[in-house]
Design a protein around this motif. Structure first.
Motif, PDB file in Angstrom:
ATOM      1  N   ASP A 251       0.841  -1.187   0.000  1.00 39.10           N
ATOM      2  CA  ASP A 251       0.000   0.000   0.000  1.00 39.10           C
ATOM      3  C   ASP A 251       0.882   1.244   0.000  1.00 39.10           C
ATOM      4  O   ASP A 251       2.094   1.184   0.214  1.00 39.10           O
ATOM      5  CB  ASP A 251      -0.917  -0.006   1.224  1.00 39.10           C
ATOM      6  N   GLU A 252       0.256   2.405  -0.218  1.00 33.58           N
ATOM      7  CA  GLU A 252       1.010   3.655  -0.192  1.00 33.58           C
ATOM      8  C   GLU A 252       1.072   4.191   1.227  1.00 33.58           C
ATOM      9  O   GLU A 252       0.065   4.245   1.929  1.00 33.58           O
ATOM     10  CB  GLU A 252       0.360   4.698  -1.105  1.00 33.58           C
ATOM     11  N   LEU A 253       2.272   4.595   1.637  1.00 35.30           N
ATOM     12  CA  LEU A 253       2.462   5.226   2.935  1.00 35.30           C
ATOM     13  C   LEU A 253       2.879   6.674   2.744  1.00 35.30           C
ATOM     14  O   LEU A 253       3.572   7.018   1.781  1.00 35.30           O
ATOM     15  CB  LEU A 253       3.531   4.489   3.749  1.00 35.30           C
ATOM     16  N   GLN A 254       2.467   7.512   3.678  1.00 31.17           N
ATOM     17  CA  GLN A 254       2.882   8.915   3.727  1.00 31.17           C
ATOM     18  C   GLN A 254       3.155   9.247   5.187  1.00 31.17           C
ATOM     19  O   GLN A 254       2.603   8.634   6.090  1.00 31.17           O
ATOM     20  CB  GLN A 254       1.776   9.833   3.199  1.00 31.17           C
ATOM     21  N   TRP A 255       4.028  10.243   5.412  1.00 32.99           N
ATOM     22  CA  TRP A 255       4.190  10.739   6.775  1.00 32.99           C
ATOM     23  C   TRP A 255       4.692  12.167   6.749  1.00 32.99           C
ATOM     24  O   TRP A 255       5.156  12.668   5.725  1.00 32.99           O
ATOM     25  CB  TRP A 255       5.113   9.857   7.612  1.00 32.99           C
ATOM     26  N   ASP A 256       4.563  12.816   7.895  1.00 34.28           N
ATOM     27  CA  ASP A 256       4.948  14.207   8.014  1.00 34.28           C
ATOM     28  C   ASP A 256       6.120  14.339   8.971  1.00 34.28           C
ATOM     29  O   ASP A 256       6.741  13.342   9.355  1.00 34.28           O
ATOM     30  CB  ASP A 256       3.760  15.061   8.458  1.00 34.28           C
ATOM     31  N   ALA A 257       6.439  15.558   9.362  1.00 31.32           N
ATOM     32  CA  ALA A 257       7.600  15.783  10.211  1.00 31.32           C
ATOM     33  C   ALA A 257       7.456  15.138  11.580  1.00 31.32           C
ATOM     34  O   ALA A 257       8.451  14.812  12.226  1.00 31.32           O
ATOM     35  CB  ALA A 257       7.849  17.281  10.363  1.00 31.32           C
ATOM     36  N   ALA A 258       6.227  14.965  12.039  1.00 28.12           N
ATOM     37  CA  ALA A 258       5.998  14.336  13.337  1.00 28.12           C
ATOM     38  C   ALA A 258       6.017  12.817  13.253  1.00 28.12           C
ATOM     39  O   ALA A 258       5.917  12.129  14.267  1.00 28.12           O
ATOM     40  CB  ALA A 258       4.659  14.798  13.916  1.00 28.12           C
ATOM     41  N   GLY A 259       6.110  12.279  12.046  1.00 27.70           N
ATOM     42  CA  GLY A 259       6.099  10.836  11.874  1.00 27.70           C
ATOM     43  C   GLY A 259       4.710  10.247  11.832  1.00 27.70           C
ATOM     44  O   GLY A 259       4.557   9.015  11.849  1.00 27.70           O
ATOM     45  N   THR A 260       3.666  11.093  11.773  1.00 29.40           N
ATOM     46  CA  THR A 260       2.300  10.587  11.674  1.00 29.40           C
ATOM     47  C   THR A 260       2.139   9.824  10.367  1.00 29.40           C
ATOM     48  O   THR A 260       2.425  10.352   9.292  1.00 29.40           O
ATOM     49  CB  THR A 260       1.295  11.745  11.728  1.00 29.40           C
ATOM     50  N   LEU A 261       1.679   8.595  10.466  1.00 31.69           N
ATOM     51  CA  LEU A 261       1.630   7.690   9.320  1.00 31.69           C
ATOM     52  C   LEU A 261       0.245   7.682   8.693  1.00 31.69           C
ATOM     53  O   LEU A 261      -0.765   7.528   9.380  1.00 31.69           O
ATOM     54  CB  LEU A 261       2.003   6.268   9.755  1.00 31.69           C
ATOM     55  N   THR A 262       0.200   7.867   7.376  1.00 32.54           N
ATOM     56  CA  THR A 262      -1.037   7.777   6.611  1.00 32.54           C
ATOM     57  C   THR A 262      -0.925   6.602   5.656  1.00 32.54           C
ATOM     58  O   THR A 262       0.101   6.434   4.982  1.00 32.54           O
ATOM     59  CB  THR A 262      -1.288   9.069   5.810  1.00 32.54           C
ATOM     60  N   VAL A 263      -1.970   5.786   5.603  1.00 32.34           N
ATOM     61  CA  VAL A 263      -2.017   4.631   4.718  1.00 32.34           C
ATOM     62  C   VAL A 263      -3.093   4.878   3.677  1.00 32.34           C
ATOM     63  O   VAL A 263      -4.245   5.151   4.016  1.00 32.34           O
ATOM     64  CB  VAL A 263      -2.331   3.326   5.492  1.00 32.34           C
ATOM     65  N   LYS A 264      -2.726   4.786   2.406  1.00 38.85           N
ATOM     66  CA  LYS A 264      -3.687   4.922   1.314  1.00 38.85           C
ATOM     67  C   LYS A 264      -3.683   3.611   0.549  1.00 38.85           C
ATOM     68  O   LYS A 264      -2.621   3.154   0.103  1.00 38.85           O
ATOM     69  CB  LYS A 264      -3.330   6.094   0.399  1.00 38.85           C
ATOM     70  N   ALA A 265      -4.860   3.007   0.390  1.00 36.15           N
ATOM     71  CA  ALA A 265      -4.917   1.666  -0.193  1.00 36.15           C
ATOM     72  C   ALA A 265      -6.097   1.541  -1.133  1.00 36.15           C
ATOM     73  O   ALA A 265      -7.170   2.103  -0.890  1.00 36.15           O
ATOM     74  CB  ALA A 265      -5.024   0.609   0.911  1.00 36.15           C
ATOM     75  N   SER A 266      -5.897   0.798  -2.211  1.00 36.09           N
ATOM     76  CA  SER A 266      -6.986   0.487  -3.146  1.00 36.09           C
ATOM     77  C   SER A 266      -7.491  -0.931  -2.936  1.00 36.09           C
ATOM     78  O   SER A 266      -8.166  -1.492  -3.784  1.00 36.09           O
ATOM     79  CB  SER A 266      -6.504   0.667  -4.587  1.00 36.09           C
ATOM     80  N   ARG A 267      -7.139  -1.505  -1.792  1.00 31.86           N
ATOM     81  CA  ARG A 267      -7.601  -2.833  -1.371  1.00 31.86           C
ATOM     82  C   ARG A 267      -7.487  -2.864   0.147  1.00 31.86           C
ATOM     83  O   ARG A 267      -6.935  -1.939   0.732  1.00 31.86           O
ATOM     84  CB  ARG A 267      -6.736  -3.926  -2.002  1.00 31.86           C
ATOM     85  N   PRO A 268      -7.975  -3.896   0.817  1.00 32.61           N
ATOM     86  CA  PRO A 268      -7.789  -3.952   2.270  1.00 32.61           C
ATOM     87  C   PRO A 268      -6.311  -3.821   2.630  1.00 32.61           C
ATOM     88  O   PRO A 268      -5.457  -4.533   2.099  1.00 32.61           O
ATOM     89  CB  PRO A 268      -8.345  -5.331   2.639  1.00 32.61           C
ATOM     90  N   ALA A 269      -5.995  -2.873   3.502  1.00 37.00           N
ATOM     91  CA  ALA A 269      -4.604  -2.533   3.788  1.00 37.00           C
ATOM     92  C   ALA A 269      -3.906  -3.646   4.567  1.00 37.00           C
ATOM     93  O   ALA A 269      -4.508  -4.312   5.417  1.00 37.00           O
ATOM     94  CB  ALA A 269      -4.541  -1.231   4.568  1.00 37.00           C
TER      95      ALA A 269
END
Length: 752
Positions: free
Chosen positions: A559-577
């Protein structure tokens, strides 16, 4: 070549002593930032920055935060952006810096995300924009452009004052400012621009200028930046793979590229200043700002670089001694209005698509990640973990090197070492002319006080190999003499974990002291005294992510992961993550709890043909300077097929971040919403993705797809797979294979 012919290299020390130039040290000094002739340091620690180009004015403001997180998750540490005069000032006296043109807000957001910023302020930018980024009123002004003509400088002074006012006191957060672009023969003008920028209130520790094409730069005033593209739209449609492209798939200490911008120089009767290659100055380290993160598509020539093509060039630059990895583009976008593109009509050698600027970048126009994102982020994780060591290691080339760009026999490799430890780089990939398996490789590396010979028996190097093998790497009190798997990162802990990634088809050997052992890659580590070594299988490479914020962590997911300076993790998925994080305390991956949500959806779109294409389209729509031209808008409207797309309800739900995916074949595609063109594409065989939210789709809007056929005898250059499809038709090619809408789920999660 067999292993009986030596693959040998001798460490070469730095040719010149460590120097600290005036720039960033005595001039525009900023606490914590210092430049040497070898590297940039932050808070006294050498670093190898990774910059990625993103044009804020080509990305919806609502997407800036996500694009910056996507860049950060790819290992980018610096965002670079052109400030296009053309986008901001359609007429003299008017300076628009609101909404999607608010460069000050963009700087703020980048810094909040934990990224440094480089502003490329022009005045002339290029960037495939009309007039090179000059507004028409500047382009048509009776001045000698890009010179110290006082009448021209008066216009520039106004523009620089407008930029300075828009950025304001944020220049204290800006790491670098690029002056002009591809200016070859006017070093004094660059000094003038620097003076004018300073007088306007701009400042930065680093002032840069592009150095390719033998550019004559003012000594000590600007940091020379280089580029490297493996293919390009700027050569003729029938041109073979040019040596200036091929060069970048080899290790070398020559940094110039005579090919970039050569067509524009030719059209403007500008000669390369020095007439030949130029290596970096003794005052500054070798740095890049335009490694090809992809490639733009011109009408006449449509390169489509593969992920490995992009990664191989970047990999070679690291082995060559790069002190700064800079990509153009790293994130694609869409022109913020009509008629802002480079075109034959505006006197340029190339017709670029009017709206779409996807660039085949790691982050595409629609915000989707290309496979190159994964290939590059492993390199960037390596630079983050080991860059402080690598920056102090000069590059040494082997005793036997390829004879020329046609050489497909001699192995391509290099060493970066401080004389005691280092990394061995192997690059065995190039496009267009596939390389064979290199048989029987065994390396001899002469350091200051010892000679390393490895592996224990000769190995075959498969095509596609991009390796960075550690030599005498010490961690946790253990020295790994060598390993035949690529260094990825080093995870902290009471017992640190060295993470390696196996190369496809190459057995993994790890040597510690006099002990050599073969390791089977897997998801659990091997304990070597005070060090764990985790050798991940080659097939996991595309699923690896290393987060540096909030503590270095290794994650494994498709899946696609994103994060910011605080390390907060965002998961973006086109199927069950499915996301896993490595826990070094237990030596295993554990599951990350991602909230359950309705499953993302893929739904076909009903297509209604409103009008068929013309039964016959011209083989040529005209030429400019010998290059095929794109059809005029009225010709496109007359000849193109028109389809109405009946989108499902989910296409209008921004919560699903819906994508329209179009698989098609032809010449030119244009998508319109309620009659307004929102993006376009020249066909090159790739799937066309459109972010429906960004395109402005709303319930009830009429969406039409306009596709122009490609004549069987068309002289345009398309990739080999697309050319084969065109060759299969006797008349003209037009196909709409599938249209579908895909939604994705987005979640913010906590790591265990």
């Amino acid at each position: 070549m067999s292993w009986l012919e030596p693959l040998s290299v001798r460490h070469q020390a730095w040719a010149t002593p460590l120097r600290r130039p005036r720039m960033s040290n005595d001039e525009d000094a900023r606490p914590g930032v210092s430049l040497t002739n070898r590297y940039l340091s932050r808070d006294g620690v050498p670093v190898i920055p990774v910059s990625g180009e993103l044009h804020y004015s080509r990305v919806p403001r609502e997407r800036w935060a996500e694009r910056l997180r996507q860049m950060k998750a790819g290992g980018v540490t610096v965002v670079a952006t052109y400030v296009f005069w053309l986008h901001h000032s359609p007429q003299r006296g008017e300076a628009r810096f609101g909404g999607g043109l608010d460069v000050g807000a963009f700087v703020d957001l980048a810094v909040e995300t934990g990224l440094d910023v480089v502003l490329r302020i022009g005045p002339w930018c290029h960037g495939e924009s009309r007039n090179g980024g000059f507004p028409d009123w500047v382009q048509h002004a009776p001045v000698r452009h890009r010179t110290d003509d006082p009448a021209y400088l008066e216009l520039v002074t106004e523009w620089f004052a407008q930029i300075s006012a828009a950025v304001g006191d944020r220049f204290g957060k800006v790491l670098g400012i690029q002056l002009e672009n591809e200016l070859y023969d006017q070093p004094r003008h660059l000094v003038t621009l620097k003076r004018l920028a300073r007088e306007a209130g701009m400042s930065a520790p680093l002032w840069t200028a592009t150095a390719w094409g033998g550019a004559d730069l003012p000594e000590g005033e600007v940091l020379p930046l280089y580029g490297g593209y493996g293919d390009g739209f700027w050569v003729d449609a029938d041109a073979p793979w040019d040596p200036t492209f091929r060069d970048h798939y080899f290790f070398s200490h020559v940094w110039d590229d005579a090919g970039i911008g050569a067509d524009v120089r030719r059209a403007q009767a500008i000669e390369a200043a020095s007439g030949g290659p130029r290596t970096p100055s003794e005052e500054f380290p070798p740095a890049t700002c335009e490694l090809g993160g992809g490639m733009a598509t011109a009408y006449h020539r449509r390169p489509r670089p593969a992920a490995l093509d992009v990664a191989a060039i970047a990999h070679c630059k690291i082995g060559n001694g790069s002190a700064w990895q800079g990509y153009y583009m790293y994130a694609g976008g869409t022109n913020p209005g009509p008629d802002l593109h480079e075109s034959h009509a505006t006197g340029y050698p190339n017709d670029i698509a009017p709206l779409g600027y996807d660039f085949h970048a790691p982050i595409g126009e629609a915000g989707t990640l290309a496979p190159s994102h994964a290939e590059l982020r492993r390199q960037h994780a390596f630079l983050s973990a080991f860059g402080h060591r690598l920056a102090e290691m000069p590059s040494s080339l082997p005793d036997i090197r390829p004879s020329d760009v046609e050489d497909t026999t001699t192995l391509r490799w290099a060493l970066r070492s401080d004389g005691k430890s280092g990394f061995l780089f192997v690059s065995w990939h190039q496009p267009h002319f596939p390389l064979p398996v290199h048989r029987g490789a065994r390396f001899t590396v002469s350091l200051e006080n010892e000679v390393l010979a490895f592996p224990s028996k000769p190995i075959d190097v498969p095509p596609g190999t991009l390796a960075r093998w550690p030599l005498n790497l010490t961690a946790g009190g253990v020295t790994v003499t060598y390993a035949t798997a690529s260094a990825l990162t080093l995870l902290p802990g009471d017992i640190p974990t060295l993470v390696l990634v196996a190369e496809p088809g190459i057995d993994v050997e790890i040597a510690v002291s006099d002990r050599v052992q073969t390791v089977t890659p897997g998801l659990t580590p091997v304990r070597l005294g005070g060090l764990d070594v985790l050798v991940l299988p080659a097939e996991t490479a595309g699923s690896l992510w290393v987060a540096e914020d909030g503590g270095r962590r290794l994650l494994l997911t498709d899946d696609e992961l994103q994060w910011d300076a605080a390390g907060t993790l965002t998961v973006k998925a086109s199927r069950p993550a499915d996301v896993r994080v490595y826990d070094s305390t237990i030596g295993a991956f554990t599951e990350v709890a991602v909230p359950r949500s309705p499953a993302p959806t893929l739904q076909p779109v009903t297509v209604e043909q409103l009008r068929p294409a013309a039964p016959t389209v011209p083989v040529s729509h005209g030429k400019h300077d010998g290059r095929p031209s794109a059809p005029a808008p009225e010709a496109f409207d007359e000849l193109a097929a028109v389809y109405r797309l009946h989108l499902p309800d989910l296409a209008a739900d921004p919560a699903g971040d819906p994508l329209l995916r179009i698989t098609w074949a032809g010449d030119i595609g244009e998508l319109r919403i309620d009659g307004r063109p929102v993006t376009d594409r020249y066909w090159d065989g790739a799937v066309w993705a459109v972010n429906l939210t960004d395109a402005g789709y709303r319930p009830g809007a009429q969406v039409t797809l306009h596709l122009l056929p490609l004549a069987a005898g068309s002289p345009v250059s398309v990739p080999v797979e697309a050319r084969a499809r065109l060759a299969a038709t006797d008349t003209q090619l037009l196909a709409l294979d599938s249209v579908e809408v895909v939604t994705r789920s987005t979640h913010t999660v906590e790591l265990p």
